[in-house]
Design an enzyme around this catalytic site. Structure first.
Site, mmCIF file in Angstrom:
data_model
loop_
_atom_site.group_PDB
_atom_site.id
_atom_site.type_symbol
_atom_site.label_atom_id
_atom_site.label_comp_id
_atom_site.label_asym_id
_atom_site.label_seq_id
_atom_site.Cartn_x
_atom_site.Cartn_y
_atom_site.Cartn_z
ATOM 1 N N SER A 124 -24.549 13.215 -71.172
ATOM 2 C CA SER A 124 -24.450 14.268 -72.186
ATOM 3 C C SER A 124 -25.123 13.820 -73.473
ATOM 4 O O SER A 124 -25.132 12.622 -73.799
ATOM 5 C CB SER A 124 -22.966 14.533 -72.455
ATOM 6 O OG SER A 124 -22.799 15.306 -73.619
ATOM 7 N N TYR A 149 -13.812 11.430 -74.156
ATOM 8 C CA TYR A 149 -14.736 12.018 -73.176
ATOM 9 C C TYR A 149 -16.147 11.478 -73.404
ATOM 10 O O TYR A 149 -16.816 11.007 -72.475
ATOM 11 C CB TYR A 149 -14.733 13.561 -73.280
ATOM 12 C CG TYR A 149 -15.938 14.179 -72.605
ATOM 13 C CD1 TYR A 149 -16.019 14.238 -71.219
ATOM 14 C CD2 TYR A 149 -17.019 14.675 -73.347
ATOM 15 C CE1 TYR A 149 -17.142 14.768 -70.590
ATOM 16 C CE2 TYR A 149 -18.139 15.207 -72.735
ATOM 17 C CZ TYR A 149 -18.203 15.255 -71.358
ATOM 18 O OH TYR A 149 -19.321 15.764 -70.730
ATOM 19 N N LYS A 153 -18.862 8.878 -71.037
ATOM 20 C CA LYS A 153 -20.281 9.069 -70.674
ATOM 21 C C LYS A 153 -21.100 7.866 -71.125
ATOM 22 O O LYS A 153 -21.937 7.346 -70.390
ATOM 23 C CB LYS A 153 -20.822 10.352 -71.332
ATOM 24 C CG LYS A 153 -20.221 11.633 -70.790
ATOM 25 C CD LYS A 153 -20.628 11.847 -69.346
ATOM 26 C CE LYS A 153 -19.841 12.941 -68.680
ATOM 27 N NZ LYS A 153 -19.974 12.967 -67.230
HETATM 28 P P1 NAD Z 1 -16.803 21.234 -64.143
HETATM 29 O O1 NAD Z 1 -15.434 20.854 -64.591
HETATM 30 O O2 NAD Z 1 -17.065 22.653 -63.830
HETATM 31 O O3 NAD Z 1 -17.228 20.364 -62.863
HETATM 32 C C1 NAD Z 1 -16.739 19.046 -62.641
HETATM 33 C C2 NAD Z 1 -16.127 19.014 -61.246
HETATM 34 O O4 NAD Z 1 -15.640 17.695 -60.978
HETATM 35 C C3 NAD Z 1 -14.911 19.953 -61.122
HETATM 36 O O5 NAD Z 1 -15.124 20.818 -60.023
HETATM 37 C C4 NAD Z 1 -13.727 19.021 -60.871
HETATM 38 O O6 NAD Z 1 -12.765 19.590 -60.011
HETATM 39 C C5 NAD Z 1 -14.420 17.807 -60.281
HETATM 40 N N1 NAD Z 1 -13.708 16.537 -60.460
HETATM 41 C C6 NAD Z 1 -13.161 16.019 -61.605
HETATM 42 N N2 NAD Z 1 -12.609 14.824 -61.353
HETATM 43 C C7 NAD Z 1 -12.824 14.566 -60.036
HETATM 44 C C8 NAD Z 1 -12.464 13.487 -59.180
HETATM 45 N N3 NAD Z 1 -11.768 12.439 -59.620
HETATM 46 N N4 NAD Z 1 -12.847 13.546 -57.889
HETATM 47 C C9 NAD Z 1 -13.534 14.607 -57.406
HETATM 48 N N5 NAD Z 1 -13.878 15.668 -58.156
HETATM 49 C C10 NAD Z 1 -13.526 15.637 -59.466
HETATM 50 O O7 NAD Z 1 -17.812 20.689 -65.248
HETATM 51 P P2 NAD Z 1 -19.370 20.935 -65.419
HETATM 52 O O8 NAD Z 1 -19.560 21.650 -66.692
HETATM 53 O O9 NAD Z 1 -19.957 21.475 -64.184
HETATM 54 O O10 NAD Z 1 -19.849 19.435 -65.654
HETATM 55 C C11 NAD Z 1 -20.388 18.642 -64.614
HETATM 56 C C12 NAD Z 1 -20.717 17.257 -65.170
HETATM 57 O O11 NAD Z 1 -21.639 17.406 -66.247
HETATM 58 C C13 NAD Z 1 -19.495 16.545 -65.757
HETATM 59 O O12 NAD Z 1 -19.615 15.169 -65.494
HETATM 60 C C14 NAD Z 1 -19.629 16.801 -67.241
HETATM 61 O O13 NAD Z 1 -18.998 15.813 -68.009
HETATM 62 C C15 NAD Z 1 -21.142 16.773 -67.415
HETATM 63 N N6 NAD Z 1 -21.602 17.514 -68.606
HETATM 64 C C16 NAD Z 1 -21.218 18.814 -68.772
HETATM 65 C C17 NAD Z 1 -21.620 19.508 -69.914
HETATM 66 C C18 NAD Z 1 -21.197 20.944 -70.139
HETATM 67 O O14 NAD Z 1 -21.330 21.425 -71.251
HETATM 68 N N7 NAD Z 1 -20.709 21.669 -69.155
HETATM 69 C C19 NAD Z 1 -22.432 18.881 -70.855
HETATM 70 C C20 NAD Z 1 -22.808 17.552 -70.641
HETATM 71 C C21 NAD Z 1 -22.394 16.878 -69.500
HETATM 72 C C1 UD1 Z 2 -19.084 20.221 -77.091
HETATM 73 C C2 UD1 Z 2 -18.496 18.835 -77.103
HETATM 74 C C3 UD1 Z 2 -19.438 17.874 -76.403
HETATM 75 C C4 UD1 Z 2 -19.775 18.379 -75.002
HETATM 76 C C5 UD1 Z 2 -20.354 19.785 -75.128
HETATM 77 C C6 UD1 Z 2 -20.698 20.388 -73.819
HETATM 78 C C7 UD1 Z 2 -17.107 18.755 -79.132
HETATM 79 C C8 UD1 Z 2 -16.936 18.123 -80.478
HETATM 80 N N1 UD1 Z 2 -18.237 18.405 -78.470
HETATM 81 O O1 UD1 Z 2 -20.310 20.188 -77.790
HETATM 82 O O2 UD1 Z 2 -18.851 16.587 -76.310
HETATM 83 O O3 UD1 Z 2 -20.697 17.510 -74.363
HETATM 84 O O4 UD1 Z 2 -19.378 20.620 -75.772
HETATM 85 O O5 UD1 Z 2 -19.549 20.700 -73.097
HETATM 86 O O6 UD1 Z 2 -16.263 19.497 -78.682
HETATM 87 N N2 UD1 Z 2 -18.274 26.920 -82.107
HETATM 88 C C9 UD1 Z 2 -17.668 27.872 -82.890
HETATM 89 N N3 UD1 Z 2 -16.574 28.527 -82.403
HETATM 90 C C10 UD1 Z 2 -16.046 28.268 -81.163
HETATM 91 C C11 UD1 Z 2 -16.683 27.283 -80.357
HETATM 92 C C12 UD1 Z 2 -17.783 26.616 -80.864
HETATM 93 O O7 UD1 Z 2 -18.107 28.132 -84.003
HETATM 94 O O8 UD1 Z 2 -15.037 28.888 -80.784
HETATM 95 C C13 UD1 Z 2 -19.485 26.235 -82.608
HETATM 96 C C14 UD1 Z 2 -19.339 24.728 -82.745
HETATM 97 O O9 UD1 Z 2 -18.848 24.390 -84.025
HETATM 98 C C15 UD1 Z 2 -20.793 24.269 -82.508
HETATM 99 C C16 UD1 Z 2 -21.349 25.304 -81.523
HETATM 100 O O10 UD1 Z 2 -20.509 26.447 -81.654
HETATM 101 O O11 UD1 Z 2 -21.537 24.345 -83.703
HETATM 102 C C17 UD1 Z 2 -21.335 24.821 -80.079
HETATM 103 O O12 UD1 Z 2 -20.024 24.361 -79.755
HETATM 104 P P1 UD1 Z 2 -19.597 23.951 -78.257
HETATM 105 O O13 UD1 Z 2 -20.005 25.025 -77.322
HETATM 106 O O14 UD1 Z 2 -18.164 23.568 -78.290
HETATM 107 O O15 UD1 Z 2 -20.501 22.683 -77.937
HETATM 108 P P2 UD1 Z 2 -20.693 21.320 -78.782
HETATM 109 O O16 UD1 Z 2 -19.781 21.229 -79.916
HETATM 110 O O17 UD1 Z 2 -22.144 21.155 -79.039
#
Ligand code: NAD
Ligand code: UD1
Length: 332
Positions: A124, A149, A153
């Site tokens: 991330s 969290y 990462k």
């Molecule tokens: P998500 O929660 O939809 O998917 C993660 C999946 O992992 C879930 O289905 C959950 O059931 C499974 N899981 C969790 N712990 C587990 C375990 N111990 N064994 C087996 N399965 C397990 O999340 P996502 O948004 O699809 O994210 C996927 C990956 O990308 C994650 O590692 C997340 O941290 C990373 N990531 C997500 C974002 C985002 O904004 N969505 C941003 C940066 C990184």
């Molecule tokens: C958040 C997480 C980050 C994670 C990422 C993707 C935090 C501090 N960071 O990032 O670790 O990797 O999500 O899952 O939580 N906002 C509002 N109102 C809301 C929600 C968000 O104004 O109800 C604003 C936030 O202040 C930010 C932007 O929208 O400026 C995006 O927020 P968000 O979607 O939560 O993502 P990040 O904060 O970038």
């Protein structure tokens, strides 16, 4: 290739599986279903016409993992499984370190034992902390994370670098995602957060559907063009295609490589609100409130390395992301 997907029924992995199947790959999926549902397997089949080989297994469970994988020939593992709720990680640090880091170590042991030394990891942009500069390149130093969290990462990245350094036969690709939103254009799969959404787009779609009264915008006094936070929102299908392209690096025996997956464009909270309103014809009432602790002003990628090395670039616009997020919310 035969690709093992951990966290297979989750948001980003499910979209990636669709793209991988459409590129001719064979999928073995595992998930402990802690944050997703097994019916995603059928939804993937609805889109692609292919039912994946799926096992409801926890990556922390060595015996279960080993017994599922021992007879499989896996060419590459894409490791998505993990807990990802920032606020929850502050309240439950042990659970986050145990699941994300402990689970990754168990997975790596089993992969090594079955002879798979190719891994693509979901990292991330959070590892950059408050970035030293924008657009953020991969050379930007990692920073101080504001929550457990984020540290999971950052620490997993270090574990993977150390592993590859110790045994050069591993190929490790670390993908640093910016802000994934949107959904498959079919509306069949998308993001289903539990409880009150933490992230911006799921909150907006719940305001649009009437489930929530208004959006709270966290601060309008940042040093950004309109004072609200700027992020690099990326369509989840673009992100998914980035994983297909990352296989090129694995196939070229890349050693260890890190790539940003973002669009290179920064949009403010109010840009997202206005674009959502324009594309979907729905008013999003909002109120400006105090800044959210841990938030930064500006975060957007330089995707140049992924463009030049992987031949990948994001294709979908913010309009597409707003349309597809709403389409999914309406159908589900
Ligand atoms: P998500 O929660 O939809 O998917 C993660 C999946 O992992 C879930 O289905 C959950 O059931 C499974 N899981 C969790 N712990 C587990 C375990 N111990 N064994 C087996 N399965 C397990 O999340 P996502 O948004 O699809 O994210 C996927 C990956 O990308 C994650 O590692 C997340 O941290 C990373 N990531 C997500 C974002 C985002 O904004 N969505 C941003 C940066 C990184
Ligand atoms: C958040 C997480 C980050 C994670 C990422 C993707 C935090 C501090 N960071 O990032 O670790 O990797 O999500 O899952 O939580 N906002 C509002 N109102 C809301 C929600 C968000 O104004 O109800 C604003 C936030 O202040 C930010 C932007 O929208 O400026 C995006 O927020 P968000 O979607 O939560 O993502 P990040 O904060 O970038």
């Amino acid at each position: 290739m035969n690709i093992l997907i951990t966290g297979a029924t989750g948001f980003i992995a499910s979209h990636t599986i669709v793209e991988l199947i459409e590129s001719g790959h064979n999928i073995i999926g595992i998930d402990n279903l802690s944050n997703s549902s097994a019916d995603v397997v059928d939804k993937i089949a609805k889109i692609t016409g292919k039912k994946i080989d799926f096992y409801p297994v926890d990556i922390c469970d060595y015996s279960a993992l080993k017994s599922v994988l021992k007879d499989k020939k896996i060419d590459c593992c894409m490791h998505f499984a993990g807990l990802k709720a920032v606020g929850e990680s502050v309240a439950k640090p042990i659970e986050y370190y145990e699941n994300n880091i402990g689970g990754t170590i168990t997975l790596l042991k089993v992969l090594k034992e079955i002879g798979c030394k190719n891994l693509i990891f979901s990292s991330s942009a959070t590892v950059y902390g408050t970035p030293e500069f924008v657009p953020i390149t991969e050379e930007c130093p990692k920073g101080i994370c504001t929550n457990p969290y984020g540290w999971t990462k950052s620490m997993i990245e270090q574990i993977l670098l150390d592993l590859q350094n110790a045994d050069k036969s591993w190929n490790v690709v670390i993908l640093r995602y910016f802000n994934p939103i949107g959904a498959h254009p079919s509306g069949v799969i998308g993001e289903n957060p539990n409880g009150v959404p933490n992230n911006l787009m799921p909150y907006i779609t719940q305001v649009a559907s009437g489930k929530r009264e208004k959006l709270f915008v966290y601060g309008d006094d940042y040093d950004t063009p309109d004072g609200t936070g700027v992020r690099d929102y990326i369509h989840v299908v673009d992100l998914a295609q980035g994983h297909v392209k990352a296989l090129n690096a694995i196939n070229n025996n890349c050693g260890c490589e890190i790539f940003n997956l973002g669009t290179g464009h920064g949009y403010s909270v109010l840009d997202v609100v206005r674009t959502f309103e324009k594309v979907n014809g729905i008013k999003i009432p909002y109120e400006i409130v105090a800044r959210r602790s841990g938030d930064i002003a500006m975060c957007y990628a330089s995707p140049d390395k992924a463009n030049s090395v992987l031949g990948w670039s994001a294709k979908y616009s913010l309009e597409d992301m707003c349309r597809d997020s709403w389409n999914y919310q309406q159908k589900n």
